[in-house]
Design an enzyme around this catalytic site. Structure first.
Site, mmCIF file in Angstrom:
data_model
loop_
_atom_site.group_PDB
_atom_site.id
_atom_site.type_symbol
_atom_site.label_atom_id
_atom_site.label_comp_id
_atom_site.label_asym_id
_atom_site.label_seq_id
_atom_site.Cartn_x
_atom_site.Cartn_y
_atom_site.Cartn_z
ATOM 1 N N ASP A 153 44.370 -25.196 -22.619
ATOM 2 C CA ASP A 153 44.705 -25.085 -21.208
ATOM 3 C C ASP A 153 45.345 -26.397 -20.781
ATOM 4 O O ASP A 153 44.690 -27.455 -20.792
ATOM 5 C CB ASP A 153 43.457 -24.799 -20.377
ATOM 6 C CG ASP A 153 43.769 -24.706 -18.889
ATOM 7 O OD1 ASP A 153 44.682 -23.946 -18.532
ATOM 8 O OD2 ASP A 153 43.102 -25.408 -18.095
ATOM 9 N N GLU A 212 49.350 -21.048 -22.706
ATOM 10 C CA GLU A 212 49.894 -20.247 -21.610
ATOM 11 C C GLU A 212 51.395 -20.464 -21.491
ATOM 12 O O GLU A 212 51.916 -21.525 -21.829
ATOM 13 C CB GLU A 212 49.222 -20.614 -20.287
ATOM 14 C CG GLU A 212 47.849 -20.035 -20.088
ATOM 15 C CD GLU A 212 47.303 -20.353 -18.712
ATOM 16 O OE1 GLU A 212 47.011 -19.410 -17.952
ATOM 17 O OE2 GLU A 212 47.163 -21.542 -18.406
ATOM 18 N N ASP A 257 38.179 -25.711 -16.460
ATOM 19 C CA ASP A 257 39.206 -25.866 -17.490
ATOM 20 C C ASP A 257 38.727 -25.371 -18.846
ATOM 21 O O ASP A 257 39.485 -24.720 -19.578
ATOM 22 C CB ASP A 257 39.625 -27.338 -17.576
ATOM 23 C CG ASP A 257 40.241 -27.831 -16.281
ATOM 24 O OD1 ASP A 257 40.877 -27.014 -15.598
ATOM 25 O OD2 ASP A 257 40.095 -29.027 -15.961
#
Length: 402
Positions: free
Chosen positions: A186, A270, A352
C-alpha cells in the site's frame, strides 16, 4: 534482452567541442522537423512520414545556411528523426503527450549506432574525434573489454557532467529461486509503502530535505543578469542540487523495488492515478517527490527479469474500508482515521496494514481468476455507495486532523 550501462565520461576539450556541436545540430534538426511537421498537418492537413523528413534533412545539408550540419556525424541526426517519428506514433496511440521542442538548457544527448563508433579492447572511439573517449567503468560483474554495444549515447546534464551509455543485447537472466511468499504493498505519503507483512518503509522526502538550499540557489540565480557568466554559474548550482535529489530518489526506489522482488514471488500493488492526484496543489510536490510512477515501472521490469508476478488491482477497490479478517465493509471511513475497530469481528486495524492485506487478497483472487496474467486490475469496487474520486481518495490521506 537489451540492457544499458551508464558511466561518467571525461571528454577532452576537442571531444567536448565536437559533442557540443553535435548536440546543437541534433536540437536544430529536431525543432525544425517538428515545426515543419506541425505546419504540414495544421495548414495543409498532410501527415509527414519518416522518408519525407529524411529527404528534407538531405536538402538542408545542401543549403548555404545549414551546410554546417554536414560537419558532424550524420548518425545522431538520423536517429533524431527516428525518435521523433516514434514520438508521434506514441502520441497518436495515446501513450504519450505531443512532442515538445528541445532547448539548450536541458539535458543534451546524441545517439550513435555501430557505424559511428568503435569499441576495441575497452576503448571507445567516436565519429569525428581523433582520440578515445575516457570513461569510468563501475560494473565489476562485467568486463569492459568484452563489451559489444549496439548503440552508444553521449549525454550532458545541465550541471555540466558528461555521461556515456552503452546499450547491450544480452541473454535473459535466470529466474530467481521461488520463495513461496506473496506480498501486498500500500503506497502512501506519510509512509512511502506499507506491506502486508506489517513492514513500514519511511518516506525519505528527498526534495523537502533539499528545498531550503534549492530555494536559496534559485534566488541567487534570479538576481543575476540574463546571459551573464554569474547566471550560468548560479544555474549550474541549481542543476547540481536537482541532480542530488534525483539521484537520491532513484537510489531509494531501486533499493526498495529490488528488495521486494527478491523477497516475494507475487507482488500486488494498486493502480494509482498519479496524474489526477497531483492536481491537488497542496500535495502535488510531495506526491511527485515520492516517485510512485517510477517505482511501479521498476517493479514491472525487475519482476519480469526475475520471473516474479506483479499484479495491479483496480484503484477503486475499497482496501482501507474492508476488514481483512471477516470482510466487513464500512459505509464510510474518514481519511483522518488511522485505526479502526471492525463492527463485525471486533478486530482492531491499522488503516495502512489492513489496506495492504486486502490488496494482497484481492491480487491473489485476480491471479486465480486469470492464471498467467501478471497484471490483473480486475477487482471491482464494492459497497452501496459510489466511490470517491482517485484525487479525494488518495491524496487527502496524508492530511492530519487539525
Amino acid at each position: 534482452m537489451r540492457t544499458a550501462y551508464k558511466c561518467r565520461a571525461y571528454p577532452d576539450p576537442e571531444q567536448a567541442a565536437v559533442f557540443s556541436r553535435t548536440f546543437g545540430c541534433v536540437r536544430l534538426v529536431w525543432n525544425k522537423t517538428l515545426t515543419e511537421r506541425h505546419a504540414a498537418y495544421h495548414q495543409r492537413g498532410e501527415k509527414t512520414s519518416y522518408r519525407q523528413t529524411d529527404a528534407a534533412l538531405t536538402g538542408w545539408k545542401r543549403t548555404e545556411d545549414l551546410a554546417f550540419l554536414s560537419e558532424v556525424s550524420s548518425v545522431p541526426l538520423q536517429q533524431t528523426l527516428r525518435h521523433q517519428h516514434a514520438a508521434f506514433a506514441n502520441f497518436f496511440a495515446g501513450r504519450a503527450k505531443y512532442p515538445r521542442f528541445k532547448n539548450r538548457s536541458s539535458r543534451q544527448s546524441a545517439h550513435y549506432t555501430r557505424s559511428a563508433f568503435r569499441m576495441k579492447n575497452g576503448e571507445l572511439s567516436m565519429a569525428k574525434t581523433t582520440t578515445p573517449l575516457k570513461f569510468v567503468w563501475s560494473f565489476d560483474d562485467v568486463e569492459v573489454s568484452t563489451l559489444n554495444p549496439t548503440m552508444v549515447v553521449i549525454s550532458r546534464d545541465p550541471d555540466g557532467r558528461w555521461y556515456v551509455t552503452f546499450a547491450i543485447d544480452t541473454d535473459a537472466p535466470e529466474p530467481l529461486e521461488e520463495t513461496g511468499h506473496a506480498i501486498g504493498v500500500d503506497l502512501g505519503v506519510n509512509d512511502f509503502a506499507v506491506t502486508s507483512d506489517g513492514e513500514r518503509i519511511a518516506n525519505p522526502r528527498h526534495l523537502e530535505r533539499k528545498a531550503r538550499n534549492l530555494a536559496r540557489y534559485q534566488r541567487r540565480m534570479a538576481r543575476c543578469q540574463r546571459g551573464s557568466a554569474n547566471r550560468r554559474k548560479a544555474k549550474a548550482k541549481v542543476a547540481r542540487a536537482h541532480r542530488k535529489v534525483r539521484n537520491a530518489r532513484a537510489d531509494f526506489l531501486h533499493r526498495v523495488s529490488t528488495n521486494l522482488v527478491r523477497r516475494a514471488d507475487t507482488i500486488v500493488i494498486e493502480d494509482l492515478a498519479v496524474t489526477n492526484m497531483v492536481k491537488n496543489h497542496t500535495l502535488a510536490r510531495v506526491i511527485s517527490d515520492a516517485g510512485w510512477g517510477e517505482f511501479r515501472r521498476q517493479l514491472e521490469y525487475k519482476a519480469e527479469r526475475a520471473g516474479r508476478t506483479l499484479i495491479v488491482i483496480d484503484r477503486w477497490y475499497p482496501s482501507s474500508k474492508t476488514c481483512s479478517v471477516c470482510g466487513h465493509l464500512l459505509a464510510a471511513l474518514s481519511l483522518s482515521t488511522r485505526r479502526w475497530t471492525c463492527p463485525g469481528c471486533r478486530t482492531r486495524h491499522d488503516r495502512d496494514i489492513n489496506a495492504a492485506k486486502n490488496i494482497l487478497a484481492a491480487g491473489q483472487a485476480v491471479a486465480r481468476d486469470n492464471p498467467g496474467d501478471a497484471c490483473g486490475a480486475g477487482v471491482r469496487r464494492q459497497g452501496p455507495s459510489l466511490p470517491q474520486s482517485a484525487l479525494n481518495q488518495e491524496t487527502h490521506a496524508a492530511r492530519r486532523p487539525a
